[in-house]
Design an enzyme around this catalytic site. Structure first.
Site, PDB file in Angstrom:
ATOM      1  N   ASP A   1      -2.286   5.606  -5.673  1.00 28.06           N
ATOM      2  CA  ASP A   1      -3.017   6.588  -6.469  1.00 28.06           C
ATOM      3  C   ASP A   1      -2.181   7.223  -7.567  1.00 28.06           C
ATOM      4  O   ASP A   1      -2.720   7.850  -8.472  1.00 28.06           O
ATOM      5  CB  ASP A   1      -3.524   7.710  -5.566  1.00 28.06           C
ATOM      6  CG  ASP A   1      -2.379   8.579  -5.038  1.00 28.06           C
ATOM      7  OD1 ASP A   1      -1.523   8.037  -4.300  1.00 28.06           O
ATOM      8  OD2 ASP A   1      -2.313   9.773  -5.400  1.00 28.06           O
TER       9      ASP A   1
ATOM     10  N   PHE B   1       0.818  -1.213   0.000  1.00 24.57           N
ATOM     11  CA  PHE B   1       0.000   0.000   0.000  1.00 24.57           C
ATOM     12  C   PHE B   1       0.852   1.264   0.000  1.00 24.57           C
ATOM     13  O   PHE B   1       1.741   1.437   0.837  1.00 24.57           O
ATOM     14  CB  PHE B   1      -0.900   0.051   1.242  1.00 24.57           C
ATOM     15  CG  PHE B   1      -2.114  -0.823   1.178  1.00 24.57           C
ATOM     16  CD1 PHE B   1      -3.306  -0.338   0.667  1.00 24.57           C
ATOM     17  CD2 PHE B   1      -2.064  -2.129   1.640  1.00 24.57           C
ATOM     18  CE1 PHE B   1      -4.439  -1.136   0.618  1.00 24.57           C
ATOM     19  CE2 PHE B   1      -3.187  -2.941   1.601  1.00 24.57           C
ATOM     20  CZ  PHE B   1      -4.377  -2.450   1.080  1.00 24.57           C
ATOM     21  N   ASP B   2       0.532   2.160  -0.928  1.00 26.84           N
ATOM     22  CA  ASP B   2       0.997   3.532  -0.834  1.00 26.84           C
ATOM     23  C   ASP B   2       0.240   4.180   0.331  1.00 26.84           C
ATOM     24  O   ASP B   2      -0.809   3.672   0.760  1.00 26.84           O
ATOM     25  CB  ASP B   2       0.697   4.250  -2.159  1.00 26.84           C
ATOM     26  CG  ASP B   2       1.019   5.722  -2.103  1.00 26.84           C
ATOM     27  OD1 ASP B   2       2.140   6.061  -1.694  1.00 26.84           O
ATOM     28  OD2 ASP B   2       0.141   6.529  -2.465  1.00 26.84           O
ATOM     29  N   VAL B   3       0.744   5.318   0.814  1.00 22.83           N
ATOM     30  CA  VAL B   3       0.094   5.988   1.949  1.00 22.83           C
ATOM     31  C   VAL B   3      -0.737   7.182   1.501  1.00 22.83           C
ATOM     32  O   VAL B   3      -1.961   7.213   1.663  1.00 22.83           O
ATOM     33  CB  VAL B   3       1.146   6.430   3.000  1.00 22.83           C
ATOM     34  CG1 VAL B   3       0.468   7.257   4.101  1.00 22.83           C
ATOM     35  CG2 VAL B   3       1.838   5.216   3.600  1.00 22.83           C
TER      36      VAL B   3
END
Length: 296
Positions: free
Chosen positions: A179, A8-10
């Site tokens: 995103d 996961f990106d933050v």
């Protein structure tokens, strides 16, 4: 299980960076008597250029932290310590819970069957504080931060660190969720890891290869439960763009073959199919009486 590791990106994937940034900058700009709209436009121009340079490998993250607020102060001919101002900005980012609605519950469900890790171009201590403030930090077995690795996504070396650190890591059994098209999706492509673009704003579909395009966390939870993804392309002379959908192969039996391609597209949505930019396995050709053929 389709994927073992979920990466996961933050920012703007789990935490609403723009919301936290606005609150932090409003506080800082007010102290200097600078109108928010004008101050933000100046800061965004400076910061965006620096982050783009970092993604290209031209500068490091510490350089960004040392210079962005100094450049902002210089733009208004203000006195101040740019480094200290940056530290204050990052502290304010963690002053409140800026997680997306549903992030906690989504991660709680996913951790039961998947190994979750963080892959971020942010600053380590800042991201740690923000995740802790949002009660999301305990879900992640590993965290990978560009400022600590020494390179930023999409650099292949960033994901080499992932591969070397996570036990029994398999690229084809991992999924990058983020995103950013330029860092997350491009980084996944370079590393040979399946990609999932988090696109809640429903921005235009890009040309670059992306395995899954999701609009919310429910889409993500659904796709990781699939057993065998299959990609279907809708062909019709009226379509100006190629439309390819991906879903679980078991759902194809529930698809009714109608003459109207719009109706079939609605069915694909109802059956949980997602947009993808990868080549199709099957073709629904509405110019040849709705025959579907194996794409070779």
């Amino acid at each position: 299980m389709l994927y073992t590791d979920l990466l996961f990106d933050v920012d703007d994937t789990l935490l609403q960076f723009k919301k936290g940034e606005e609150a932090a900058l409003q506080t800082i700009f007010a102290d200097y008597g600078i109108d928010y709209a004008d101050g933000f436009e100046t800061f965004r121009t400076i910061s965006s250029a620096l982050w783009q340079a970092a993604e290209a490998g031209e500068i490091t993250v510490p350089t960004i932290l040392e210079t962005r607020f100094m450049k902002w102060l210089d733009a208004y001919q203000l006195e101040g310590d740019g480094v200290a101002l940056d530290e204050r900005f990052r502290s304010l980012l963690a002053a409140d819970d800026y997680s997306f609605d549903g992030a906690y519950d989504m991660l709680r469900r996913l951790e039961r069957h998947h190994r979750l890790s963080i892959v971020t171009n942010g600053v380590g201590n800042t991201q740690d504080a923000r995740l802790k403030r949002s009660n999301l930090d305990s879900f992640f077995a590993y965290r990978f931060v560009s400022s600590e690795i020494g390179v930023q996504k999409p650099d292949e070396r960033f994901f080499e660190a992932v591969n070397e650190t996570i036990p029994e890591f398999q690229a084809e059994r991992a999924l990058v969720i983020g995103d950013s098209l330029t860092s997350d999706m491009e980084g996944a492509r370079r590393a040979g890891i399946p990609s999932c673009w988090f696109n809640p704003e429903r921005a235009s579909i890009p040309n670059q290869p992306i395995d899954y395009i999701i609009h919310d966390y429910a889409d993500l939870e659904r796709l990781v439960a699939w057993q065998e993804p299959v990609r279907i392309r809708i062909d019709h002379y009226q379509l100006e763009e190629e439309r390819v959908y991906v879903g679980d192969r078991s759902m194809i039996d529930n698809l009714m073959w109608l003459e109207d391609w719009h109706a079939v597209e609605k069915q694909l949505h109802a059956l949980g199919f997602l947009r993808t930019t990868k080549p199709a396995h099957l073709v629904l050709d509405f110019d040849t009486q709705l025959k579907y053929v194996l794409h070779t």
